[in-house]
Scaffold this motif. Sequence first.
Motif, PDB file in Angstrom:
ATOM      1  N   GLY A  12      77.446   0.717 -30.356  1.00  0.00           N
ATOM      2  CA  GLY A  12      77.101   2.123 -30.188  1.00  0.00           C
ATOM      3  C   GLY A  12      76.219   2.705 -31.265  1.00  0.00           C
ATOM      4  O   GLY A  12      76.228   3.921 -31.486  1.00  0.00           O
ATOM      5  N   LEU A  13      75.408   1.864 -31.916  1.00  0.00           N
ATOM      6  CA  LEU A  13      74.599   2.349 -33.045  1.00  0.00           C
ATOM      7  C   LEU A  13      73.111   2.035 -32.896  1.00  0.00           C
ATOM      8  O   LEU A  13      72.388   1.989 -33.889  1.00  0.00           O
ATOM      9  CB  LEU A  13      75.101   1.751 -34.358  1.00  0.00           C
ATOM     10  N   ALA A  14      72.641   1.830 -31.682  1.00  0.00           N
ATOM     11  CA  ALA A  14      71.219   1.526 -31.505  1.00  0.00           C
ATOM     12  C   ALA A  14      70.332   2.628 -32.071  1.00  0.00           C
ATOM     13  O   ALA A  14      69.258   2.360 -32.619  1.00  0.00           O
ATOM     14  CB  ALA A  14      70.908   1.296 -30.026  1.00  0.00           C
ATOM     15  N   ASP A  15      70.788   3.878 -31.973  1.00  0.00           N
ATOM     16  CA  ASP A  15      69.984   4.992 -32.478  1.00  0.00           C
ATOM     17  C   ASP A  15      70.062   5.139 -33.993  1.00  0.00           C
ATOM     18  O   ASP A  15      69.414   6.005 -34.572  1.00  0.00           O
ATOM     19  CB  ASP A  15      70.419   6.297 -31.811  1.00  0.00           C
ATOM     20  N   ARG A  16      70.828   4.278 -34.662  1.00  0.00           N
ATOM     21  CA  ARG A  16      70.939   4.304 -36.126  1.00  0.00           C
ATOM     22  C   ARG A  16      70.249   3.097 -36.762  1.00  0.00           C
ATOM     23  O   ARG A  16      70.383   2.869 -37.960  1.00  0.00           O
ATOM     24  CB  ARG A  16      72.423   4.289 -36.538  1.00  0.00           C
ATOM     25  N   ALA A  17      69.501   2.341 -35.976  1.00  0.00           N
ATOM     26  CA  ALA A  17      68.942   1.065 -36.442  1.00  0.00           C
ATOM     27  C   ALA A  17      68.069   1.221 -37.672  1.00  0.00           C
ATOM     28  O   ALA A  17      68.030   0.326 -38.531  1.00  0.00           O
ATOM     29  CB  ALA A  17      68.161   0.396 -35.318  1.00  0.00           C
ATOM     30  N   ASP A  18      67.349   2.327 -37.802  1.00  0.00           N
ATOM     31  CA  ASP A  18      66.393   2.491 -38.898  1.00  0.00           C
ATOM     32  C   ASP A  18      66.937   3.352 -40.041  1.00  0.00           C
ATOM     33  O   ASP A  18      66.189   3.711 -40.955  1.00  0.00           O
ATOM     34  CB  ASP A  18      65.095   3.086 -38.368  1.00  0.00           C
ATOM     35  N   LEU A  19      68.228   3.666 -39.988  1.00  0.00           N
ATOM     36  CA  LEU A  19      68.841   4.437 -41.070  1.00  0.00           C
ATOM     37  C   LEU A  19      69.427   3.509 -42.117  1.00  0.00           C
ATOM     38  O   LEU A  19      69.841   2.393 -41.821  1.00  0.00           O
ATOM     39  CB  LEU A  19      69.944   5.349 -40.516  1.00  0.00           C
ATOM     40  N   LYS A  20      69.449   3.983 -43.353  1.00  0.00           N
ATOM     41  CA  LYS A  20      70.026   3.216 -44.447  1.00  0.00           C
ATOM     42  C   LYS A  20      71.503   3.592 -44.621  1.00  0.00           C
ATOM     43  O   LYS A  20      71.951   4.630 -44.122  1.00  0.00           O
ATOM     44  CB  LYS A  20      69.230   3.439 -45.730  1.00  0.00           C
ATOM     45  N   PRO A  21      72.293   2.736 -45.297  1.00  0.00           N
ATOM     46  CA  PRO A  21      73.733   2.971 -45.382  1.00  0.00           C
ATOM     47  C   PRO A  21      74.133   4.366 -45.841  1.00  0.00           C
ATOM     48  O   PRO A  21      75.110   4.932 -45.326  1.00  0.00           O
ATOM     49  CB  PRO A  21      74.193   1.895 -46.380  1.00  0.00           C
ATOM     50  N   HIS A  22      73.399   4.961 -46.791  1.00  0.00           N
ATOM     51  CA  HIS A  22      73.797   6.281 -47.280  1.00  0.00           C
ATOM     52  C   HIS A  22      73.617   7.371 -46.217  1.00  0.00           C
ATOM     53  O   HIS A  22      74.135   8.481 -46.371  1.00  0.00           O
ATOM     54  CB  HIS A  22      73.019   6.642 -48.547  1.00  0.00           C
ATOM     55  N   GLN A  23      72.896   7.054 -45.155  1.00  0.00           N
ATOM     56  CA  GLN A  23      72.692   8.011 -44.065  1.00  0.00           C
ATOM     57  C   GLN A  23      73.715   7.844 -42.947  1.00  0.00           C
ATOM     58  O   GLN A  23      73.642   8.536 -41.939  1.00  0.00           O
ATOM     59  CB  GLN A  23      71.278   7.844 -43.495  1.00  0.00           C
ATOM     60  N   LEU A  24      74.652   6.930 -43.121  1.00  0.00           N
ATOM     61  CA  LEU A  24      75.660   6.639 -42.104  1.00  0.00           C
ATOM     62  C   LEU A  24      77.043   7.052 -42.593  1.00  0.00           C
ATOM     63  O   LEU A  24      77.319   7.068 -43.792  1.00  0.00           O
ATOM     64  CB  LEU A  24      75.672   5.140 -41.789  1.00  0.00           C
ATOM     65  N   SER A  25      77.920   7.362 -41.640  1.00  0.00           N
ATOM     66  CA  SER A  25      79.311   7.652 -41.987  1.00  0.00           C
ATOM     67  C   SER A  25      80.033   6.351 -42.304  1.00  0.00           C
ATOM     68  O   SER A  25      79.521   5.242 -42.049  1.00  0.00           O
ATOM     69  CB  SER A  25      80.018   8.346 -40.822  1.00  0.00           C
ATOM     70  N   GLY A  26      81.244   6.467 -42.858  1.00  0.00           N
ATOM     71  CA  GLY A  26      82.012   5.265 -43.173  1.00  0.00           C
ATOM     72  C   GLY A  26      82.283   4.429 -41.937  1.00  0.00           C
ATOM     73  O   GLY A  26      82.155   3.192 -41.963  1.00  0.00           O
ATOM     74  N   GLY A  27      82.648   5.078 -40.842  1.00  0.00           N
ATOM     75  CA  GLY A  27      82.903   4.351 -39.607  1.00  0.00           C
ATOM     76  C   GLY A  27      81.656   3.665 -39.080  1.00  0.00           C
ATOM     77  O   GLY A  27      81.715   2.535 -38.566  1.00  0.00           O
ATOM     78  N   GLU A  28      80.517   4.326 -39.209  1.00  0.00           N
ATOM     79  CA  GLU A  28      79.260   3.721 -38.758  1.00  0.00           C
ATOM     80  C   GLU A  28      78.892   2.531 -39.630  1.00  0.00           C
ATOM     81  O   GLU A  28      78.412   1.510 -39.131  1.00  0.00           O
ATOM     82  CB  GLU A  28      78.148   4.765 -38.777  1.00  0.00           C
ATOM     83  N   ARG A  29      79.107   2.636 -40.929  1.00  0.00           N
ATOM     84  CA  ARG A  29      78.798   1.504 -41.811  1.00  0.00           C
ATOM     85  C   ARG A  29      79.671   0.298 -41.473  1.00  0.00           C
ATOM     86  O   ARG A  29      79.192  -0.843 -41.477  1.00  0.00           O
ATOM     87  CB  ARG A  29      78.990   1.910 -43.277  1.00  0.00           C
ATOM     88  N   GLN A  30      80.941   0.553 -41.158  1.00  0.00           N
ATOM     89  CA  GLN A  30      81.796  -0.576 -40.804  1.00  0.00           C
ATOM     90  C   GLN A  30      81.378  -1.182 -39.465  1.00  0.00           C
ATOM     91  O   GLN A  30      81.455  -2.394 -39.268  1.00  0.00           O
ATOM     92  CB  GLN A  30      83.274  -0.143 -40.761  1.00  0.00           C
ATOM     93  N   ARG A  31      80.882  -0.356 -38.558  1.00  0.00           N
ATOM     94  CA  ARG A  31      80.386  -0.897 -37.284  1.00  0.00           C
ATOM     95  C   ARG A  31      79.101  -1.703 -37.492  1.00  0.00           C
ATOM     96  O   ARG A  31      78.855  -2.677 -36.787  1.00  0.00           O
ATOM     97  CB  ARG A  31      80.165   0.232 -36.273  1.00  0.00           C
TER      98      ARG A  31
END
Length: 277
Positions: A154-173
């Motif tokens: 569920g993170l295709a729209d986050r492909a070009d973001l860096k870890p600091h731009q993601l939530s903890g749950g998104e980083r684990q995904r």
Amino acid sequence: PLAHAWPAQQPGGPGPSGAPEVPAVSARGLTRVYDVPGRRDARVVALDGVSLDLPAGSFTAVVGPSGSGKSTLLHTMAGLDEATGGRVSLLGREITTMPAAKRAAFRSHSVGFVFQDYNLIASLTAAENVSMPSRLAGRPLGRGRAVAALEAVGLADRADLKPHQLSGGERQRVAIARVMASRPRIVFADEPTGALDLSAGQVVLTWLRRLAEQGTTVVMVTHDVEAAARADTVAVMSGGRLAAWSETRDAARIAELVHSARTPARPPAQAPVLGAR
């Protein structure tokens, strides 16, 4: 029946070819002793003769009180920490006698990791983080496959973001997508939901469950009995030993087993060992 449900004295069952099944993860008499800094002749026995076999496609949760040896067991079985004694085999290959470089190369091709702190590279995008293990193993992924793995969680729209731009749950995904993309045969997960809220944690557990259903062997250390209840089997550690082994998926029962393991002088549990003599 799953091989890890068999008594330690029973020989391993046949695989599809009729030959005895080779466990994905096997430990025999595993010990790990640490010296105490600043105290001459003082040692801590973190693992005390642990033996077990985990078959391919199984999902095992390792639980126990703080200091029971559960994380040391995972790290030693994964070859991230050196055993003091005993041996570990992954996919039929003994890793305890491998040179460090060869062991690292073996892990890069066959083993994946999911840790509580995500282990993402801050300067890389989500897609680049997903691709990194395969690049290091000499099997670079195309961007399409990395994005497909992110899409699966569920993170295709986050492909070009860096870890600091993601939530903890998104980083684990992203960490889960990284494992999915590299397609390892074994995944070791150390407290993968420890830093997540309930909702994000459930997503991560669902994906670990799915990896096992697809044939990956998953070994997860957790302090969360609700998370442990998502596994096929539960190994309860106490004092560096395997104190109990259960196929229960009842969180309350797992909590009881952990509580019982806190009491001293418990004999070692009958571990799930294939082909023991």
